[in-house]
Design an enzyme around this catalytic site. Structure first.
Site: not given
Ligand code: PAF
Length: 251
Positions: A29, A34-35, A147
């Site tokens: 969450g 990036g997600h 990352k």
């Protein structure tokens, strides 16, 4: 309509009715761009996209870090809808760990280096929960950001070691305009620390050696856990106050 499924049984019942390839984006969450990049890749390459949101306690070696992990469900739901996710698997701890974590997946070599050396048990927690999630979701492809490069390599290794039927897709790190790698932890930085944080990326890309990079960061107020060069990549973990940031680049 997006589906929100809260137990493994509920998820599996939904999964049975899905046709075509399933792309999976596992997260804890606090979704950021990036997600979103992971979700976009999954959307492009699959018929069905599944996102999971589960702040996995077994991968937090520091309970305080777990307690302060940002929870942003309302915003996360909007982000998932905007990215055309079909279903969110959003389980609770007892449903994910009916065994109370008596069983775990561990790796004995690479997981002991870098972050593993500073966060005992962290990668056991990551590998165990990812194995559980893969078994519940049964994805064709799963998307992970570079990352967390060590995490990505260890997950690839687990999939190979256990002959699992999922393709791991790496996705390049997304950065702020000042170079700071996007991370849910950035939300926890004070204003002053947020201004200092881009020095991590700047330093690891410009320093001539890992030692030099560590020195520059320490001199500028970071508490450095490590800067290490391995196999053509430079890895860093450094703290600003209570917030621990990691990054890596190809060198
Ligand atoms: O990268 C993360 O967010 C987590 O480590 C993961 C892969 C979702 C496992 O909890």
């Amino acid at each position: 309509m997006i589906q929100v499924l809260r137990t493994p049984a509920e998820f599996k019942a939904w999964r049975k009715n899905q046709k075509g390839s399933v792309g999976f984006v596992p997260t804890m969450g606090a979704l950021h761009s990036g997600h979103e990049e992971l979700m976009k890749n999954a959307r492009r390459e699959n018929d069905v996209v599944v996102l999971s949101i589960f702040v996995n306690p077994t991968q937090f070696n520091d309970p305080k870090d777990f307690e302060k992990y940002p929870l942003t469900w309302d915003q996360d739901l909007k982000t998932a809808v905007n990215n055309k996710v079909d279903a969110i698997f959003y389980p609770r701890y007892p449903d994910m760990y009916p065994d109370e974590y008596r069983y775990k997946v561990s790796e004995n070599s690479y997981s002991k280096l870098l972050d593993g050396a500073h966060r005992p048990g962290h990668f056991d927690g990551v590998l165990s929960v990812v194995m559980k999630l893969f078994n519940i979701v049964s994805p064709d492809k799963a998307y992970f950001g570079e990352k967390d490069f060590q995490q990505l390599s260890l997950i690839k290794g687990m999939v190979d070691a256990f002959f699992m039927h999922v393709q791991i897709v790496p996705v390049a790190t997304v950065r702020e305009s000042d170079g700071l790698a996007k991370s849910s932890r950035n939300l926890l930085l004070t204003k002053e620390h947020r201004e200092m944080a881009p020095l991590i990326y700047k330093t690891i890309t410009t320093a001539k050696s890992a030692e030099e990079a560590a020195k520059v960061l320490s001199t500028n107020g970071f508490e450095v856990d490590y800067v290490t060069d391995i196999d053509g990549r430079r890895f860093v973990a450094a703290r600003l106050g209570a917030v621990r940031l990691i990054d890596n680049v190809q060198i």
